[in-house]
Scaffold this active site. Structure first.
Site: not given
Ligand code: F6R
Length: 222
Positions: A47, A115, A117, A122
């Site tokens: 992303d 959450n 995701h 989301e």
């Molecule tokens: C980032 C992504 C997100 C993160 C998730 C966890 O490229 O795809 O899904 O993996 O938000 O983020 P952290 O590792 O910062 O807790």
């Protein structure tokens, strides 16, 4: 590392955020020590924030450059990250999806949002979703605001691979640590697959490893 030895031209799906940082550090260390050859590797990032240019310090382009790519011998033309500044989002998303289809991902690394995701899929993300522009949830905006000087600066939208895109990977490794991920890990692994908890779709994948620390796994029954 095994994947690389088995297939030097492997295609990796990569995540950003705090979770994979240790992994990237380890790859850099091991590759420097053993002079491993990453010149044939292709990578796809999950992303990118919509509206951030690749040189913006909070963009995922910048993150990947600083935390992995500039330290290894990957070819720039083998790096795919959604373009947050594209002037034709739909065309760009279609193109990204086609590139993934043309270079099937051997190993996808995933973190998980509090959450549930994965990527920026989301809650509400359908099983058959593909690369697209999405609105970020209030929780994600608030969770990610620690990387920005204020919550207002966090982009409200992102381009993300879809659930279907992620599920097309031959193997997936989901990483999670910390008790703020415990509810998400629980819903991902022990609740029926549904759009309420996008990571729960991963239960339908037939080759997935989940690596969690005690805190993140703290609510698991099994
Ligand atoms: C980032 C992504 C997100 C993160 C998730 C966890 O490229 O795809 O899904 O993996 O938000 O983020 P952290 O590792 O910062 O807790």
């Amino acid at each position: 590392m095994n994947q690389l030895i088995k297939k030097p031209e492997s295609v990796f799906g990569l995540a950003t955020g705090s979770t994979p940082l240790g992994l990237y550090k380890e790859i850099i260390l091991r590759c420097k020590a053993r002079k491993c050859d990453l010149s044939q590797v292709i990578t796809f990032n999950l992303d990118e924030y919509y509206g951030l240019s690749s040189d913006h310090p909070q963009s995922y382009h910048y993150f990947m450059q600083e935390n992995l790519f500039k330290h290894i011998d990957i070819k720039p033309e083998n790096i795919y990250i959604p373009d947050g500044m594209t002037d034709d989002v739909q065309k760009h998303c279609r193109w990204y999806e086609e590139q993934v289809r043309a270079h099937p991902i051997d190993l996808q690394i995933l973190g998980i949002g509090a959450n549930g995701h994965i990527g920026f899929n989301e809650p509400g993300s359908a099983e058959d979703s593909v690369t697209r522009l999405v609105d970020l949830s209030e929780q994600t905006i608030s969770d990610n605001s620690i990387y920005f000087s204020s919550k207002e600066e966090v982009p409200k939208q992102a381009i993300t691979m879809g659930i279907k895109t992620i599920m097309s990977a031959k193997k997936i490794i989901l990483l999670a640590s910390g008790d703020n991920k415990a509810k998400a890990v629980k819903c991902a692994l022990e609740e029926s697959p549904s759009a309420n908890c996008p990571a729960s779709w991963l239960q339908k994948h037939n080759n997935i490893d989940v690596i969690v620390d005690e805190d993140a796994g703290g609510l698991l029954k099994n």
